[in-house]
Design a protein around this motif. Structure first.
Motif, short mmCIF file in Angstrom:
data_model
loop_
_atom_site.label_atom_id
_atom_site.label_comp_id
_atom_site.label_asym_id
_atom_site.label_seq_id
_atom_site.Cartn_x
_atom_site.Cartn_y
_atom_site.Cartn_z
N VAL A 20 0.87 -1.18 0.00
CA VAL A 20 0.00 0.00 0.00
C VAL A 20 0.91 1.22 0.00
O VAL A 20 1.82 1.33 0.83
N VAL A 21 0.68 2.12 -0.98
CA VAL A 21 1.50 3.34 -1.09
C VAL A 21 0.56 4.54 -1.07
O VAL A 21 -0.47 4.55 -1.75
N ARG A 22 0.96 5.57 -0.28
CA ARG A 22 0.14 6.79 -0.21
C ARG A 22 0.64 7.81 -1.24
O ARG A 22 1.82 8.16 -1.25
N SER A 23 -0.27 8.23 -2.10
CA SER A 23 -0.03 9.31 -3.06
C SER A 23 1.31 9.21 -3.80
O SER A 23 1.96 10.24 -4.04
N GLY A 24 1.72 8.00 -4.12
CA GLY A 24 2.95 7.80 -4.89
C GLY A 24 4.21 8.21 -4.17
O GLY A 24 5.28 8.30 -4.78
N GLU A 25 4.12 8.48 -2.85
CA GLU A 25 5.32 9.00 -2.18
C GLU A 25 5.61 8.42 -0.81
O GLU A 25 6.62 8.76 -0.22
N GLU A 26 4.74 7.55 -0.31
CA GLU A 26 5.06 6.96 0.99
C GLU A 26 4.63 5.49 1.03
O GLU A 26 3.47 5.17 0.78
N VAL A 27 5.61 4.61 1.32
CA VAL A 27 5.31 3.19 1.44
C VAL A 27 4.66 2.96 2.81
O VAL A 27 5.30 3.17 3.84
N ILE A 28 3.39 2.57 2.80
CA ILE A 28 2.70 2.31 4.07
C ILE A 28 2.91 0.87 4.49
O ILE A 28 3.07 0.56 5.66
N SER A 29 2.90 -0.04 3.51
CA SER A 29 3.25 -1.43 3.79
C SER A 29 3.81 -2.05 2.52
O SER A 29 3.51 -1.59 1.42
N SER A 30 4.66 -3.06 2.69
CA SER A 30 5.21 -3.75 1.51
C SER A 30 5.56 -5.17 1.91
O SER A 30 6.40 -5.39 2.78
N VAL A 31 4.87 -6.13 1.30
CA VAL A 31 5.09 -7.54 1.64
C VAL A 31 5.62 -8.24 0.39
O VAL A 31 5.06 -8.10 -0.70
N VAL A 32 6.73 -8.96 0.53
CA VAL A 32 7.30 -9.70 -0.60
C VAL A 32 7.50 -11.15 -0.16
O VAL A 32 8.23 -11.42 0.79
N TYR A 33 6.82 -12.05 -0.85
CA TYR A 33 7.02 -13.47 -0.59
C TYR A 33 7.92 -14.00 -1.70
O TYR A 33 7.54 -14.02 -2.87
N SER A 34 9.14 -14.40 -1.33
CA SER A 34 10.09 -14.85 -2.35
C SER A 34 9.99 -16.37 -2.53
O SER A 34 9.89 -17.11 -1.56
N GLN A 35 10.07 -16.80 -3.78
CA GLN A 35 9.99 -18.24 -4.07
C GLN A 35 11.38 -18.87 -4.22
O GLN A 35 11.50 -19.97 -4.76
N ILE A 36 12.41 -18.18 -3.75
CA ILE A 36 13.78 -18.66 -3.97
C ILE A 36 13.93 -20.14 -3.60
O ILE A 36 14.48 -20.93 -4.36
N ALA A 37 13.38 -20.53 -2.45
CA ALA A 37 13.56 -21.91 -1.97
C ALA A 37 12.98 -22.91 -2.98
O ALA A 37 13.54 -24.00 -3.16
N THR A 38 11.88 -22.54 -3.64
CA THR A 38 11.25 -23.44 -4.62
C THR A 38 12.13 -23.65 -5.84
O THR A 38 12.24 -24.77 -6.37
N HIS A 39 12.74 -22.56 -6.30
CA HIS A 39 13.48 -22.64 -7.57
C HIS A 39 14.96 -23.00 -7.39
O HIS A 39 15.62 -23.39 -8.35
N GLN A 40 15.44 -22.85 -6.13
CA GLN A 40 16.87 -23.10 -5.85
C GLN A 40 17.39 -24.44 -6.40
O GLN A 40 18.42 -24.46 -7.07
N PRO A 41 16.68 -25.56 -6.18
CA PRO A 41 17.22 -26.83 -6.66
C PRO A 41 17.38 -26.89 -8.17
O PRO A 41 18.16 -27.69 -8.69
#
Ligand code: KG4
Ligand code: ZN
Length: 381
Positions: A20-41
């Motif tokens: 969620v970003v306010r007016s293009g200038e403030e990050v209110i929340s940012s969640v990133v789920y990375s799939q690295i473990a799935t693709h690593q092998p």
């Protein structure tokens, strides 16, 4: 104008992200789920697995982003989503969910180009830090696992326009990091690992020369009216040069030994990998990184002179590289140019950049129809 809260969704490759970003200038929340473990092998992203993982993650990731922002669906003003470029099946997951939300909550939907998102990651943080006075023209280097592109970016009316002035003719720079790491059995993704290991090697041990690319692009679609002024990149040659070095210097047994030592570990750390690297490998890795970084910087600075850029932006996964950041800052300063990077967190794929890029489109009421579809090869022009 009152505050505008945009919920962004990103699923173009191997990260499921919402923010969620306010007016293009403030990050209110940012969640990133990375799939690295799935693709690593597999040593690289497996498209079918990526789509499946996105399906699993999308609902909880979006919920988490809303919860972290302390907002409800009803208090979101618009939904922004990556429409391309990227893996078609992966993009489809984010796009379908964003459409469903926009339809159910009766709020606008905004389609965003992933590359424009990367550019806005840098702009967003500059605004967040109080820097609203960018000097134009702005030259942006977007350098990631899928792209090595140079854009001149301009503010026009309420929005932004982009003019592509260079790109890679073959592999992206991040792809070269990943392929070299795979060849040397250093783990996946290769960029962060090589970044860490390079600090322990000698960057001047080996020379990997890069040529200026002057021949015309073989793909007529990529040809440009201003062909003579274009500054293009190429990173498949250095990958072959590393392979030749490995063969010529009999490094295969050491690589095999490292593979056996690391294969029982689920997520090897930099220290684990360092412990099974000899000097020759560390010097090779450091020299490879040094060559790619220098080529990226010298060609970008050349483009900056050619197009009389007043500001540089460097963004995308490879912009997280320590040597690239420090060396770019030093060399751009010599040319009297300010250079801005997103924080490391916003350099790699995330959804805050998608929500930020959507803000000018929100102001211009550039909303997508619910028929919006993904475009795996979408260009930014
Ligand atoms: O932007 P991104 O997350 O996804 C794409 O749009 O491709 O970039 C991922 C790429 C991968 O190739 C990864 O190896 C590279 O960025 N990367 C790095 C670093 N962190 C990520 N390359 C060099 N040094 C790093 N620290
Ligand atoms: Zn990206």
């Amino acid at each position: 104008m009152s505050d505008v809260y945009i919920l962004g969704i990103e699923s173009s490759c191997d990260e499921t992200a919402a923010a969620v970003v306010r007016s293009g200038e403030e990050v209110i929340s940012s969640v990133v789920y990375s799939q690295i473990a799935t693709h690593q092998p597999f040593g690289g992203v497996v498209p079918e697995l990526a789509s499946r993982e996105h399906l699993r993650a999308i609902v909880p990731v979006v919920r988490q982003a809303l919860e972290d922002a302390g907002r409800t669906y009803e208090t979101i003003d618009a939904f922004a989503v990556t429409k391309g470029p990227g893996l078609a099946g992966a993009l489809l997951v984010g796009l379908s969910y964003a459409k469903a939300l926009a339809y159910a909550i009766e709020k606008p939907l905004i389609g965003v180009n992933h590359l424009e998102g990367h550019i806005h990651a840098a702009l967003l943080e500059e605004r967040q830090n109080g820097n609203r006075e960018l000097q134009f023209p702005v030259l942006a280097l977007v350098v990631s696992g899928g792209h090595t592109h140079l854009y001149l970016a301009e503010h026009k009316d309420a929005g932004w326009v982009y003019h592509n002035v260079g790109h890679t003719r073959d592999d992206a720079a991040g792809e070269a990091f990943d392929k070299v790491a795979k060849l040397l059995e250093l783990g996946y993704p290769g960029g962060p690992m090589i970044d860490f290991l390079a600090k322990h090697g000698d960057p001047s041990a080996l020379k990997f020369p890069f040529a200026q690319i002057k021949h015309r692009d073989r793909n007529p679609q990529n040809r440009h009216p201003e062909e003579d002024r274009r500054i293009d990149f190429s990173y498949s040659g250095i990958k072959t040069a590393v392979l030749r070095y490995v063969e010529k210097h009999g490094m295969r047994p050491a690589i095999e030994k490292r593979r056996n030592a690391l294969s029982p570990l689920t997520a090897p750390t930099g220290k684990d990998v360092l412990a099974v690297c000899d000097r020759q490998t560390l010097d090779l890795v450091a020299s490879f990184q040094h060559a790619v970084v220098n080529d990226l910087i010298s060609k970008t600075l050349q483009a900056a002179r050619e197009y009389e850029a007043a500001t540089l932006l460097v963004t995308g996964g490879v912009a997280a590289n320590s040597e690239l950041r420090s060396s770019f800052e030093r060399k751009a300063a010599k040319q009297g140019l300010p250079v801005y990077f997103p924080s490391r967190k916003l350099s790699t794929d995330n959804a805050a950049m998608i929500a930020a890029a959507a803000y000018p489109r929100f102001l211009a009421s550039e909303f997508a129809e619910l028929e919006l579809s993904v475009d795996a090869t979408l260009k930014l022009r």
